[in-house]
Design a protein around this motif. Sequence first.
Motif, PDB file in Angstrom:
ATOM      1  N   HIS A  53       0.816  -1.214   0.000  1.00 37.25           N
ATOM      2  CA  HIS A  53       0.000   0.000   0.000  1.00 37.25           C
ATOM      3  C   HIS A  53       0.850   1.265   0.000  1.00 37.25           C
ATOM      4  N   CYS A  54       0.526   2.132  -0.901  1.00 36.47           N
ATOM      5  CA  CYS A  54       1.261   3.382  -1.086  1.00 36.47           C
ATOM      6  C   CYS A  54       1.155   4.244   0.172  1.00 36.47           C
ATOM      7  N   PRO A  55       2.290   4.820   0.626  1.00 38.07           N
ATOM      8  CA  PRO A  55       2.245   5.651   1.835  1.00 38.07           C
ATOM      9  C   PRO A  55       1.500   6.970   1.617  1.00 38.07           C
ATOM     10  N   HIS A  56       1.170   7.311   0.376  1.00 38.01           N
ATOM     11  CA  HIS A  56       0.439   8.550   0.117  1.00 38.01           C
ATOM     12  C   HIS A  56      -1.014   8.396   0.564  1.00 38.01           C
ATOM     13  N   LEU A  57      -1.816   7.707  -0.209  1.00 36.85           N
ATOM     14  CA  LEU A  57      -3.225   7.555   0.173  1.00 36.85           C
ATOM     15  C   LEU A  57      -3.688   6.107   0.050  1.00 36.85           C
ATOM     16  N   GLY A  58      -2.707   5.194   0.086  1.00 36.41           N
ATOM     17  CA  GLY A  58      -3.050   3.802   0.330  1.00 36.41           C
ATOM     18  C   GLY A  58      -3.421   2.941  -0.853  1.00 36.41           C
ATOM     19  N   ALA A  59      -3.181   3.392  -2.079  1.00 37.59           N
ATOM     20  CA  ALA A  59      -3.490   2.517  -3.229  1.00 37.59           C
ATOM     21  C   ALA A  59      -2.627   1.245  -3.148  1.00 37.59           C
ATOM     22  N   HIS A  60      -3.175   0.159  -3.691  1.00 34.83           N
ATOM     23  CA  HIS A  60      -2.426  -1.108  -3.763  1.00 34.83           C
ATOM     24  C   HIS A  60      -1.574  -1.065  -5.031  1.00 34.83           C
ATOM     25  N   ARG A  73       5.697   2.952 -10.118  1.00 36.35           N
ATOM     26  CA  ARG A  73       4.802   4.107 -10.176  1.00 36.35           C
ATOM     27  C   ARG A  73       3.409   3.714  -9.689  1.00 36.35           C
ATOM     28  N   CYS A  74       2.904   4.473  -8.736  1.00 37.11           N
ATOM     29  CA  CYS A  74       1.594   4.178  -8.136  1.00 37.11           C
ATOM     30  C   CYS A  74       0.470   4.521  -9.120  1.00 37.11           C
ATOM     31  N   PRO A  75      -0.573   3.663  -9.176  1.00 31.31           N
ATOM     32  CA  PRO A  75      -1.651   3.921 -10.139  1.00 31.31           C
ATOM     33  C   PRO A  75      -2.561   5.093  -9.742  1.00 31.31           C
ATOM     34  N   PHE A  76      -2.471   5.565  -8.480  1.00 29.45           N
ATOM     35  CA  PHE A  76      -3.483   6.515  -7.999  1.00 29.45           C
ATOM     36  C   PHE A  76      -3.080   7.961  -8.316  1.00 29.45           C
ATOM     37  N   HIS A  77      -1.885   8.410  -7.854  1.00 32.85           N
ATOM     38  CA  HIS A  77      -1.448   9.791  -8.123  1.00 32.85           C
ATOM     39  C   HIS A  77      -0.064   9.837  -8.762  1.00 32.85           C
ATOM     40  N   GLY A  78       0.448   8.637  -9.120  1.00 33.40           N
ATOM     41  CA  GLY A  78       1.676   8.587  -9.895  1.00 33.40           C
ATOM     42  C   GLY A  78       2.961   8.797  -9.116  1.00 33.40           C
ATOM     43  N   TRP A  79       2.916   8.741  -7.780  1.00 34.12           N
ATOM     44  CA  TRP A  79       4.184   8.840  -7.046  1.00 34.12           C
ATOM     45  C   TRP A  79       5.084   7.697  -7.500  1.00 34.12           C
ATOM     46  N   ARG A  80       6.389   8.010  -7.588  1.00 36.28           N
ATOM     47  CA  ARG A  80       7.352   7.028  -8.096  1.00 36.28           C
ATOM     48  C   ARG A  80       8.318   6.632  -7.000  1.00 36.28           C
TER      49      ARG A  80
HETATM   50  S1  FES Z   1      -1.970   6.626  -3.272  1.00 35.63           S
HETATM   51 FE1  FES Z   1      -0.120   6.263  -4.302  1.00 35.63          FE
HETATM   52  S2  FES Z   1       0.321   8.120  -5.264  1.00 35.63           S
HETATM   53 FE2  FES Z   1      -1.454   8.529  -4.110  1.00 35.63          FE
END
Ligand code: FES
Length: 316
Positions: A53-60, A73-80
């Motif tokens: 889970h992404c430390p930003h807002l938790g996307a898998h 690269r996260c699918p939710f907001h693209g953090w790398r």
């Molecule tokens: S939840 Fe991963 S970039 Fe926002």
Amino acid sequence: MTSSFPFPVPNGWFRVGFSDELASPGVHPLHYFGKDLVLAVFEDGTPQVFDAHCPHLGAHLGHGGVIDDGALRCPFHGWRFAPDGRCVGIDYAKRVPATARLRDWPTRVRNGLVWVWHHAQGAPPSWEIPQVDVVGDPDWTPLVHKRFSVRTHIQEIAENTADPAHFAVVHGFSQPTDLVITFDGIHYRSTAHFDAPRADGGKIPSTLDVAWYGLGLGVTRSTGSLEIAFLGTGTPVEVDQIDYCFSFTVCHARGFSLESGVGKAAVDEAMRQVQQDIPIWENKRYIARPQLCDGDGPIPRYREWARQFYSDPAAV
Ligand code: FES
Ligand SMILES: [Fe+2]
């Protein structure tokens, strides 16, 4: 924890993947140790396991995450995220938060398998998975994997090796002669001679050599009608649910293969024998202070050895 097994997931190296999954970059969702994880394969074939889970807002990250220019690269907001877990890019931000990182798990490729180090307190690896000599040896065939699932604790599976009495009752072996069981650091090994059952109902004199490296890797070598070896790798999905795999190889110097003849029969026999163990494992209860007899193997010594794989050995 369950009522049947009073121990948590042990510490050590556990198989979470196979080398042939590293052929192309990508992201694979995993669930082991009761946790959601991802296996990221970077462009150069390097695997790295992370928390899912992404430390930003938790996307898998295992559902829609991609490998992009050396980063996950996260699918939710693209953090790398770089292979070490640091966040190295956010397209819509002027500054990447200094503490933004994804937890990375120590990851290795060895013996045709992908391994991660599990430690309850997050301590770094205190030992490495050994290279098994027959894996990659040109005299031995490529590994053939047979995967199955067992509802038990991993410590119960490894206890089998210290329990020679069950080989006769459950598997139809003779009582072993020359049984030697040794414990040395993270290593535990049993060697013995048996008359082993054959598919045609006969018996064949065999040697069995089982070497454990922690609770996540047991290497069995058997000689009888042929020389065969298999890596037994059990990974806790949950504390009492094991994803198990036997990865077989046979010495083909005398023309043996795993696809036919005695090679295939030996694989089928190993799989038949583990099917004999499974109902016992799945329905037994762990007895902390068992009533033992003089013909039993060194069960208490085995359990003392296994305690080193828990962060709080006094609790198990
Ligand atoms: S939840 Fe991963 S970039 Fe926002
Ligand atoms: Fe067994």
